[in-house]
Write a protein that holds these residues in place. Structure first.
Motif, PDB file in Angstrom:
ATOM      1  N   PRO A 111       0.782  -1.242   0.000  1.00 14.35           N
ATOM      2  CA  PRO A 111       0.000   0.000   0.000  1.00 14.35           C
ATOM      3  C   PRO A 111       0.813   1.292   0.000  1.00 14.35           C
ATOM      4  N   TYR A 112       1.961   1.331   0.676  1.00 19.14           N
ATOM      5  CA  TYR A 112       2.748   2.564   0.713  1.00 19.14           C
ATOM      6  C   TYR A 112       3.293   2.966  -0.663  1.00 19.14           C
ATOM      7  N   ASP A 113       3.123   2.088  -1.658  1.00 21.28           N
ATOM      8  CA  ASP A 113       3.522   2.435  -3.026  1.00 21.28           C
ATOM      9  C   ASP A 113       2.862   3.733  -3.480  1.00 21.28           C
ATOM     10  N   LEU A 114       1.623   3.988  -3.070  1.00 22.78           N
ATOM     11  CA  LEU A 114       0.956   5.239  -3.443  1.00 22.78           C
ATOM     12  C   LEU A 114       1.727   6.443  -2.916  1.00 22.78           C
ATOM     13  N   ALA A 115       2.232   6.365  -1.688  1.00 20.86           N
ATOM     14  CA  ALA A 115       3.033   7.454  -1.127  1.00 20.86           C
ATOM     15  C   ALA A 115       4.348   7.611  -1.889  1.00 20.86           C
ATOM     16  N   VAL A 116       4.932   6.489  -2.313  1.00 24.89           N
ATOM     17  CA  VAL A 116       6.186   6.531  -3.067  1.00 24.89           C
ATOM     18  C   VAL A 116       5.966   7.174  -4.437  1.00 24.89           C
ATOM     19  N   THR A 117       4.968   6.699  -5.179  1.00 19.73           N
ATOM     20  CA  THR A 117       4.746   7.251  -6.516  1.00 19.73           C
ATOM     21  C   THR A 117       4.309   8.712  -6.443  1.00 19.73           C
ATOM     22  N   GLY A 118       3.480   9.047  -5.466  1.00 18.34           N
ATOM     23  CA  GLY A 118       3.102  10.454  -5.285  1.00 18.34           C
ATOM     24  C   GLY A 118       4.310  11.315  -4.963  1.00 18.34           C
ATOM     25  N   SER A 119       5.176  10.822  -4.101  1.00 23.71           N
ATOM     26  CA  SER A 119       6.391  11.575  -3.739  1.00 23.71           C
ATOM     27  C   SER A 119       7.330  11.723  -4.927  1.00 23.71           C
ATOM     28  N   LEU A 120       7.421  10.682  -5.746  1.00 21.80           N
ATOM     29  CA  LEU A 120       8.269  10.780  -6.938  1.00 21.80           C
ATOM     30  C   LEU A 120       7.703  11.795  -7.933  1.00 21.80           C
ATOM     31  N   LEU A 121       6.390  11.853  -8.069  1.00 30.86           N
ATOM     32  CA  LEU A 121       5.805  12.891  -8.929  1.00 30.86           C
ATOM     33  C   LEU A 121       6.103  14.278  -8.372  1.00 30.86           C
ATOM     34  N   LEU A 122       6.053  14.418  -7.053  1.00 33.73           N
ATOM     35  CA  LEU A 122       6.411  15.706  -6.444  1.00 33.73           C
ATOM     36  C   LEU A 122       7.896  16.017  -6.655  1.00 33.73           C
ATOM     37  N   LEU A 123       8.749  15.015  -6.542  1.00 31.24           N
ATOM     38  CA  LEU A 123      10.181  15.214  -6.799  1.00 31.24           C
ATOM     39  C   LEU A 123      10.384  15.720  -8.220  1.00 31.24           C
ATOM     40  N   GLN A 124       9.685  15.106  -9.165  1.00 27.63           N
ATOM     41  CA  GLN A 124       9.776  15.523 -10.563  1.00 27.63           C
ATOM     42  C   GLN A 124       9.270  16.952 -10.733  1.00 27.63           C
ATOM     43  N   GLN A 125       8.163  17.258 -10.084  1.00 27.72           N
ATOM     44  CA  GLN A 125       7.582  18.603 -10.194  1.00 27.72           C
ATOM     45  C   GLN A 125       8.544  19.667  -9.664  1.00 27.72           C
ATOM     46  N   HIS A 126       9.130  19.401  -8.515  1.00 28.29           N
ATOM     47  CA  HIS A 126       9.991  20.408  -7.881  1.00 28.29           C
ATOM     48  C   HIS A 126      11.365  20.535  -8.538  1.00 28.29           C
ATOM     49  N   PHE A 127      11.906  19.441  -9.050  1.00 31.68           N
ATOM     50  CA  PHE A 127      13.282  19.487  -9.560  1.00 31.68           C
ATOM     51  C   PHE A 127      13.389  19.347 -11.077  1.00 31.68           C
ATOM     52  N   GLY A 128      12.274  19.147 -11.744  1.00 28.04           N
ATOM     53  CA  GLY A 128      12.242  19.150 -13.203  1.00 28.04           C
ATOM     54  C   GLY A 128      13.294  18.272 -13.833  1.00 28.04           C
ATOM     55  N   SER A 129      14.025  18.834 -14.778  1.00 30.11           N
ATOM     56  CA  SER A 129      14.996  18.054 -15.544  1.00 30.11           C
ATOM     57  C   SER A 129      16.214  17.618 -14.730  1.00 30.11           C
ATOM     58  N   ALA A 130      16.334  18.081 -13.484  1.00 29.15           N
ATOM     59  CA  ALA A 130      17.446  17.645 -12.634  1.00 29.15           C
ATOM     60  C   ALA A 130      17.282  16.188 -12.203  1.00 29.15           C
ATOM     61  N   VAL A 131      16.048  15.661 -12.300  1.00 27.88           N
ATOM     62  CA  VAL A 131      15.802  14.267 -11.947  1.00 27.88           C
ATOM     63  C   VAL A 131      15.125  13.552 -13.111  1.00 27.88           C
ATOM     64  N   ARG A 132      15.304  12.243 -13.139  1.00 29.57           N
ATOM     65  CA  ARG A 132      14.635  11.411 -14.146  1.00 29.57           C
ATOM     66  C   ARG A 132      14.046  10.205 -13.427  1.00 29.57           C
ATOM     67  N   ILE A 133      12.771   9.956 -13.658  1.00 25.45           N
ATOM     68  CA  ILE A 133      12.057   8.894 -12.958  1.00 25.45           C
ATOM     69  C   ILE A 133      11.621   7.826 -13.951  1.00 25.45           C
ATOM     70  N   SER A 134      11.721   6.575 -13.531  1.00 25.69           N
ATOM     71  CA  SER A 134      11.189   5.465 -14.319  1.00 25.69           C
ATOM     72  C   SER A 134      10.640   4.430 -13.337  1.00 25.69           C
ATOM     73  N   SER A 135      10.019   3.399 -13.882  1.00 27.47           N
ATOM     74  CA  SER A 135       9.334   2.458 -13.005  1.00 27.47           C
ATOM     75  C   SER A 135       9.085   1.140 -13.715  1.00 27.47           C
ATOM     76  N   ASP A 136       8.951   0.085 -12.920  1.00 23.02           N
ATOM     77  CA  ASP A 136       8.465  -1.177 -13.449  1.00 23.02           C
ATOM     78  C   ASP A 136       6.962  -1.098 -13.693  1.00 23.02           C
TER      79      ASP A 136
END
Length: 171
Positions: A111-136
């Motif tokens: 269940p905590y996956d929702l918190a992880v994916t939400g946090s990663l979207l926030l990381l992407q939003q705040h840091f833009g091209s400085a970060v790159r996210i991918s996933s299984d």
């Protein structure tokens, strides 16, 4: 292997931007639903509880780190999700060709996956091209995180972060 999310990031993230990221992760965690169908709905009947890095206590939300996990008492923890403001690589870690370090969090669809994916979207939003996210996971499996961000922060923030992570999605 297992169901895992990945990100690449620079060694250091700007303090003021990191503070905003930490604040928004705190808001996100406060607004998590009791249950989630995220990550394919494998644990949709189990409570979504976010704990500290080792699966107990409170999540870490500081100027230097965001760290949390699922609930170890209910066997709903897996790997710790951690984003440090200043990344301290292990001696064997090297930068990729873009000057980024590699990080990941295997949630095993708990269940905590929702918190992880939400946090990663926030990381992407705040840091833009400085970060790159991918996933299984697929875009469909990340949809609950996009919906939650849209509800909590508004559709503009959710859409912008989503498009950076999933630019190939169909409308």
């Amino acid at each position: 292997m297992g169901y895992t999310h990945y990100w690449r990031r620079p060694r250091q993230l700007k303090l003021e931007t990191f503070r905003r990221f930490v604040h928004d992760v705190g808001v996100l965690l406060h607004h998590l639903p009791l249950r989630t169908n995220g990550a394919g709905g494998f644990y949709s009947q189990r409570l979504l509880v976010v704990c500290g890095a080792w699966g107990n206590g409170a999540p870490t939300l500081s100027e230097q780190e965001v760290a949390f996990n699922g609930d170890a008492a209910e066997e709903l923890d897996h790997e710790t999700f951690a984003v440090e403001r200043v990344y301290c690589p292990a001696p064997w870690e090297t930068l990729d060709l873009n000057g980024h370090f590699f990080s990941f969090c295997k949630t095993a669809r708990k269940p905590y996956d929702l918190a992880v994916t939400g946090s990663l979207l926030l990381l992407q939003q705040h840091f833009g091209s400085a970060v790159r996210i991918s996933s299984d996971g697929t875009a469909q499996e990340w949809e609950p995180a996009r919906e939650l961000l849209s509800k909590v922060f508004g559709p503009d923030l959710a859409y912008t972060a989503w498009e950076q992570v999933w630019p190939q999605r169909s409308n």
